[in-house]
Design an enzyme around this catalytic site. Structure first.
Site, short mmCIF file in Angstrom:
data_model
loop_
_atom_site.label_atom_id
_atom_site.label_comp_id
_atom_site.label_asym_id
_atom_site.label_seq_id
_atom_site.Cartn_x
_atom_site.Cartn_y
_atom_site.Cartn_z
N LYS A 130 0.83 -1.21 0.00
CA LYS A 130 0.00 0.00 0.00
C LYS A 130 0.86 1.27 0.00
O LYS A 130 0.62 2.19 -0.77
CB LYS A 130 -0.91 0.06 1.24
CG LYS A 130 -1.89 -1.08 1.38
CD LYS A 130 -2.82 -0.86 2.57
CE LYS A 130 -2.11 -0.76 3.91
NZ LYS A 130 -1.41 -1.99 4.35
N ARG A 158 -8.55 1.32 9.64
CA ARG A 158 -8.17 -0.06 9.93
C ARG A 158 -9.25 -0.78 10.74
O ARG A 158 -9.08 -1.95 11.08
CB ARG A 158 -6.87 -0.08 10.73
CG ARG A 158 -5.64 -0.42 9.86
CD ARG A 158 -4.46 -0.34 10.78
NE ARG A 158 -3.30 -1.07 10.36
CZ ARG A 158 -2.25 -0.51 9.75
NH1 ARG A 158 -2.27 0.75 9.40
NH2 ARG A 158 -1.19 -1.24 9.48
N ARG A 181 12.12 -1.14 10.29
CA ARG A 181 11.13 -0.88 11.34
C ARG A 181 11.18 -1.96 12.41
O ARG A 181 11.27 -3.13 12.09
CB ARG A 181 9.73 -0.84 10.73
CG ARG A 181 9.44 0.44 10.01
CD ARG A 181 8.19 0.36 9.19
NE ARG A 181 7.05 -0.24 9.87
CZ ARG A 181 5.83 -0.30 9.34
NH1 ARG A 181 5.58 0.22 8.14
NH2 ARG A 181 4.85 -0.87 9.99
N ARG A 202 12.11 -5.51 3.95
CA ARG A 202 12.05 -4.10 3.57
C ARG A 202 12.84 -3.19 4.50
O ARG A 202 13.03 -3.48 5.67
CB ARG A 202 10.59 -3.65 3.43
CG ARG A 202 9.82 -3.59 4.71
CD ARG A 202 8.36 -3.28 4.41
NE ARG A 202 7.61 -3.12 5.63
CZ ARG A 202 6.32 -2.80 5.68
NH1 ARG A 202 5.63 -2.62 4.58
NH2 ARG A 202 5.72 -2.68 6.84
P1 AMP Z 1 1.71 0.72 9.10
O1 AMP Z 1 2.89 1.59 8.83
O2 AMP Z 1 0.48 1.17 8.35
O3 AMP Z 1 2.00 -0.75 8.89
O4 AMP Z 1 1.36 0.89 10.64
C1 AMP Z 1 2.27 0.51 11.65
C2 AMP Z 1 1.55 0.34 12.98
O5 AMP Z 1 0.96 1.60 13.37
C3 AMP Z 1 0.37 -0.63 12.95
O6 AMP Z 1 0.78 -1.98 13.13
C4 AMP Z 1 -0.46 -0.11 14.12
O7 AMP Z 1 0.08 -0.48 15.37
C5 AMP Z 1 -0.30 1.39 13.99
N1 AMP Z 1 -1.33 1.97 13.09
C6 AMP Z 1 -1.14 2.56 11.87
N2 AMP Z 1 -2.29 2.98 11.35
C7 AMP Z 1 -3.25 2.66 12.25
C8 AMP Z 1 -4.66 2.80 12.29
N3 AMP Z 1 -5.34 3.37 11.28
N4 AMP Z 1 -5.33 2.35 13.39
C9 AMP Z 1 -4.68 1.78 14.42
N5 AMP Z 1 -3.35 1.59 14.45
C10 AMP Z 1 -2.64 2.02 13.38
#
Ligand code: AMP
Length: 217
Positions: A13, A88, A161, A127
């Site tokens: 994404k 989410r 990360r 990554r």
């Molecule tokens: P991502 O970079 O989108 O994979 O997000 C990394 C982490 O941030 C996720 O595993 C969640 O812990 C938190 N996170 C990101 N976006 C959301 C969201 N919309 N709702 C809740 N937690 C989020």
């Protein structure tokens, strides 16, 4: 145009949102990036979010909705945005509809970048990003042109990360299926859901997304 990209963690994404941002001038709004910035700044929200993120769980709806609500007030997103990693949960999706409606806008499309679980571990654990400019790379699928040097800024330091470790990935996938996958029928019911095959090469997935975007003008 307001567009949501849905799909599992590591499904591409963010990569696709960045590519569409460049070609379509749509601003990428990644709650994951915003939360990581909050963690790095040591803010109150960052401190609360860090443990939850490291455990592969979701930060509270209240926190992420507030972050997006504030962000949507800024002028650069007045004409459109690509939501990446938000919503989410169904509660977040309902809140997004309400926030956009308050501004006299609506979500045009939700596109699922579909990637089966068996592809995800290799994608996520490989990554990394440039520490200086944030450009994304992958050990197998997207290496820099010159080994160890960022294509975009020439930086030589790279970071991974903490939640991309193999132990956390399984938990993140479980969280995705339990809490985020219900958004697929939510958007299908509204008639705004489209699906692209996210297992293909990066450029082919972009092409499929562009075909859909071209179709709605
Ligand atoms: P991502 O970079 O989108 O994979 O997000 C990394 C982490 O941030 C996720 O595993 C969640 O812990 C938190 N996170 C990101 N976006 C959301 C969201 N919309 N709702 C809740 N937690 C989020």
């Amino acid at each position: 145009m307001y567009l949501v990209l849905l799909g599992p963690p590591g499904g591409g994404k963010g990569t696709q949102a960045k590519r569409l941002q460049e070609t379509h001038g749509l601003v990428q709004l990644s709650t994951g990036d915003m939360l990581r910035a909050a963690v790095a700044s040591g803010s109150d929200v960052g401190r609360r979010a860090k443990a939850v993120m490291d455990a592969g769980q979701l930060v509270s709806d209240e926190i992420v909705i507030a972050i997006i609500d504030e962000r949507l007030d800024q002028p650069d997103v007045a004409k459109g945005a690509i939501f990446d990693g938000f919503p989410r949960t169904v509660a977040q999706a309902e809140a997004l509809d309400a926030m956009l409606a308050r501004k006299g806008k609506k979500l045009d499309l939700a596109i699922e970048v579909r990637v089966p679980d068996e592809f995800i571990v290799e994608r996520i654990t490989g990554r990394y990003t440039c520490a200086k400019c944030g450009a994304g790379y992958h050990d197998t699928f997207q290496k820099p042109k010159v080994d160890g040097i960022c294509d975009s800024c020439g930086g030589t330091e790279f970071v991974r990360r903490p939640d991309d470790r193999v132990e956390t990935v399984t938990k993140r996938l479980e969280t995705y299926h339990a809490q985020t996958a219900p958004l697929l029928p939510y958007y299908e019911g509204k008639g705004t859901l489209k699906v692209v095959d996210g297992t293909r090469e990066i450029v082919e997935v972009t092409r499929a997304l562009e075909d859909i975007l071209g179709g709605i003008g």
